[in-house]
Design a protein around this motif. Sequence first.
Motif, PDB file in Angstrom:
ATOM      1  N   PRO A   1      -3.676 -30.719  23.283  1.00  9.75           N
ATOM      2  CA  PRO A   1      -2.240 -31.673  23.491  1.00  9.75           C
ATOM      3  C   PRO A   1      -1.975 -31.711  24.729  1.00  9.75           C
ATOM      4  N   ASP A   2      -1.189 -32.480  25.259  1.00 10.87           N
ATOM      5  CA  ASP A   2      -0.697 -32.873  26.658  1.00 10.87           C
ATOM      6  C   ASP A   2       0.010 -31.916  27.220  1.00 10.87           C
ATOM      7  N   LYS A   3       1.111 -31.266  26.524  1.00 13.22           N
ATOM      8  CA  LYS A   3       2.169 -30.352  26.857  1.00 13.22           C
ATOM      9  C   LYS A   3       1.570 -29.013  26.805  1.00 13.22           C
ATOM     10  N   ASN A   4       1.834 -28.345  27.815  1.00 13.37           N
ATOM     11  CA  ASN A   4       1.491 -27.174  27.882  1.00 13.37           C
ATOM     12  C   ASN A   4       1.749 -25.982  26.888  1.00 13.37           C
ATOM     13  N   LYS A   5       2.987 -26.224  26.417  1.00 16.03           N
ATOM     14  CA  LYS A   5       3.507 -25.293  25.387  1.00 16.03           C
ATOM     15  C   LYS A   5       2.588 -25.469  23.972  1.00 16.03           C
ATOM     16  N   ASP A   6       2.148 -26.830  23.954  1.00 15.54           N
ATOM     17  CA  ASP A   6       1.687 -27.366  22.701  1.00 15.54           C
ATOM     18  C   ASP A   6       0.159 -26.663  22.719  1.00 15.54           C
ATOM     19  N   ARG A   7      -0.238 -26.796  23.693  1.00 20.29           N
ATOM     20  CA  ARG A   7      -1.891 -25.991  24.094  1.00 20.29           C
ATOM     21  C   ARG A   7      -1.653 -24.542  23.545  1.00 20.29           C
ATOM     22  N   LYS A   8      -0.724 -23.828  24.293  1.00 18.24           N
ATOM     23  CA  LYS A   8      -0.693 -22.582  24.004  1.00 18.24           C
ATOM     24  C   LYS A   8      -0.504 -22.241  22.455  1.00 18.24           C
TER      25      LYS A   8
ATOM     26  N   TYR B   1      -9.127 -25.813  32.275  1.00 17.99           N
ATOM     27  CA  TYR B   1      -7.986 -24.837  31.251  1.00 17.99           C
ATOM     28  C   TYR B   1      -8.805 -24.117  30.259  1.00 17.99           C
TER      29      TYR B   1
ATOM     30  N   ASP C   1      -9.892 -36.924  31.181  1.00 19.29           N
ATOM     31  CA  ASP C   1      -9.222 -35.498  31.188  1.00 19.29           C
ATOM     32  C   ASP C   1     -10.509 -34.466  31.176  1.00 19.29           C
TER      33      ASP C   1
END
Length: 268
Positions: free
Chosen positions: A133-140, A167, A160
Amino acid sequence: MVYFVATPIGNLKEMTYRAVEVLNAVDVILCEDTRHTLILLKEYGISKPLYSYHKFNEKSMLPMVEKLLNEDKNIALVSDAGMPCINDPGNILVNRLIELNKPYTVVSGANACINAFVLSGYQPPFTYAGFLPDKNKDRKLLMAQLPLESVLIFYVSVHDLEEVRNYLLQQLGDRRCCLVKEISKLHEQVFHTTLSTPFEDSRGEFVLVVDRADSKQQPTDGRDAQKLVQQLIESGMSKNDAIKTVAKQLNVNKNEIYKLFVNDNKDK
């Protein structure tokens, strides 16, 4: 009946006999891009009514699909490449068919995730993670759900590549990885490398297969741990983040690795 039909991911000859038979037999074909699908159908002499079915109209198309099924029509769903529902439209329809108790099946074929895993040479189990995902919170959230001890497979946009590599390096530590470019196409390439090694910047579609953390690859003493931390620092990571990453990889307390650097500086 609804058929979820796999289509070629590169080479048009990847179509199976059954896929061609099904597309010839159905009444209607749902596809992401009618222009793209027409190229495939012309290759195999297939002429059928085409309807656009993509991520922006999946829900609004359900009534039409239900109407066709109630008229005893047979429907095929294809994506632009590979297997429907794998990062492509189809999942919403599958679940609706389950609710309605309508018959459906899958027509097997090409899938970039499976091809890349075979090309990597790694051992199962493996986990398909899709695009980060692009958003960091979604990645976590995604990373927290993944079994980090297994082989992990990611789809990656060319824009990317380096960002995703950095990452994953921070999250997983330095692992072996296999970067596959342009699967089944004329210029297919397979790169066996590590997450700490920058990828070559090039055009194409990529699948990244990250090997599991292997105890045989892990440092066996303090000096090796220091060396691994130093490699991460040289790749652009801060010292604290590098220490955390190595500690996670080795399953040890980060303070143990931090002490190695403190003691090393004292000796100097």
